[in-house]
Design a protein around this motif. Structure first.
Motif, short mmCIF file in Angstrom:
data_model
loop_
_atom_site.label_atom_id
_atom_site.label_comp_id
_atom_site.label_asym_id
_atom_site.label_seq_id
_atom_site.Cartn_x
_atom_site.Cartn_y
_atom_site.Cartn_z
N ASP A 116 0.99 -1.22 0.02
CA ASP A 116 0.00 0.00 -0.11
C ASP A 116 0.77 1.28 -0.08
O ASP A 116 0.17 2.27 -0.01
N SER A 117 2.28 1.19 -0.12
CA SER A 117 3.07 2.18 -0.36
C SER A 117 4.19 1.77 -1.23
O SER A 117 4.52 0.60 -1.19
N VAL A 118 4.92 2.72 -1.67
CA VAL A 118 5.97 2.46 -2.87
C VAL A 118 6.87 3.52 -2.75
O VAL A 118 6.52 4.62 -2.75
N PHE A 119 8.23 3.29 -2.72
CA PHE A 119 9.57 4.29 -2.65
C PHE A 119 9.93 4.13 -4.26
O PHE A 119 10.47 3.08 -4.47
N VAL A 120 9.86 5.08 -5.14
CA VAL A 120 10.12 5.03 -6.24
C VAL A 120 11.74 5.71 -6.88
O VAL A 120 11.94 6.69 -6.29
N VAL A 121 12.17 5.08 -7.58
CA VAL A 121 13.52 5.47 -8.17
C VAL A 121 13.69 5.35 -9.61
O VAL A 121 13.27 4.31 -10.30
N ILE A 122 13.82 6.50 -10.12
CA ILE A 122 13.79 6.75 -11.84
C ILE A 122 15.45 7.20 -12.12
O ILE A 122 15.56 8.44 -11.66
N VAL A 123 15.82 6.48 -12.82
CA VAL A 123 17.31 6.91 -13.13
C VAL A 123 17.22 7.50 -14.83
O VAL A 123 16.61 7.05 -15.54
N ASN A 124 17.76 8.88 -14.79
CA ASN A 124 18.00 9.27 -16.20
C ASN A 124 16.65 9.59 -16.81
O ASN A 124 16.41 9.57 -18.04
N ASP A 125 15.80 10.41 -15.90
CA ASP A 125 14.26 10.57 -16.57
C ASP A 125 14.41 12.06 -16.51
O ASP A 125 13.73 13.00 -15.97
#
Length: 174
Positions: free
Chosen positions: A101-110
């Motif tokens: 019900d929760s998420v930590f998001v990592v986006i590289v080179n967006d």
């Protein structure tokens, strides 16, 4: 601004945190199908955004040096975050579950935040400040997973202990 972005040496890392997520399984499927390029982390295993930045930096360095253990930089972030040497165990324990019900998001080179904006369009959840991740963390579970001792915590914070273990993963077995 709820998400944060860091740029260094020609790469960028965007971090975002979502709570009250109702479609985790759908989001995960978008990632697994290659429609969204990002890392979805189990918030119970994250004490601080800095811990994730260290893992992301290490993943990007591994990519640049052609030394990745996994197939892409986003799975490498997850693997680098974990103290485990087994990729599937790392994914299972540190990746977001279908029922999360929760998420930590990592986006590289967006660079233009296109991936982040696409995620915001499709996620059924509320974006909150990344610093709020400490409210989702299960410190007991993290200490057990990383084998952090009371002796270590007498001289440094839990995040500092984790960062040290992440940085030395290939040299030290937890």
């Amino acid at each position: 601004m709820l998400h944060c972005k860091f740029e260094r040496n020609g790469f960028s890392v965007c971090l975002a945190l979502f709570c009250d997520v109702k479609n985790a399984k759908d989001i995960k499927q978008h990632v697994m199908n290659g429609e969204l390029e990002m890392t979805l982390l189990n918030t119970k295993m994250v004490t601080d955004p800095f811990q994730v930045l260290v893992a992301a930096n290490r993943a990007v360095c591994n990519q640049r040096q052609a030394r990745m253990t996994t197939k892409n930089v986003h799975s490498e972030v997850l693997f680098c975050l974990s103290p485990l040497k087994n990729i599937s165990d790392s994914f299972r324990k540190f990746g977001m579950s279908d029922s999360a019900d929760s998420v930590f998001v990592v986006i590289v080179n967006d660079t233009e935040d296109k991936t982040l904006h696409r995620l915001i369009e499709i996620i059924d959840g509320q974006q909150v400040a990344v610093s709020d991740v400490k409210h989702f963390c299960d410190e007991t579970l993290v200490k057990k997973m990383f084998k952090v001792t009371d002796e270590e915590l007498s001289v440094c914070s839990l995040t500092d202990a984790l960062v040290s273990k992440i940085a030395s993963k290939e040299f030290v077995t937890v």
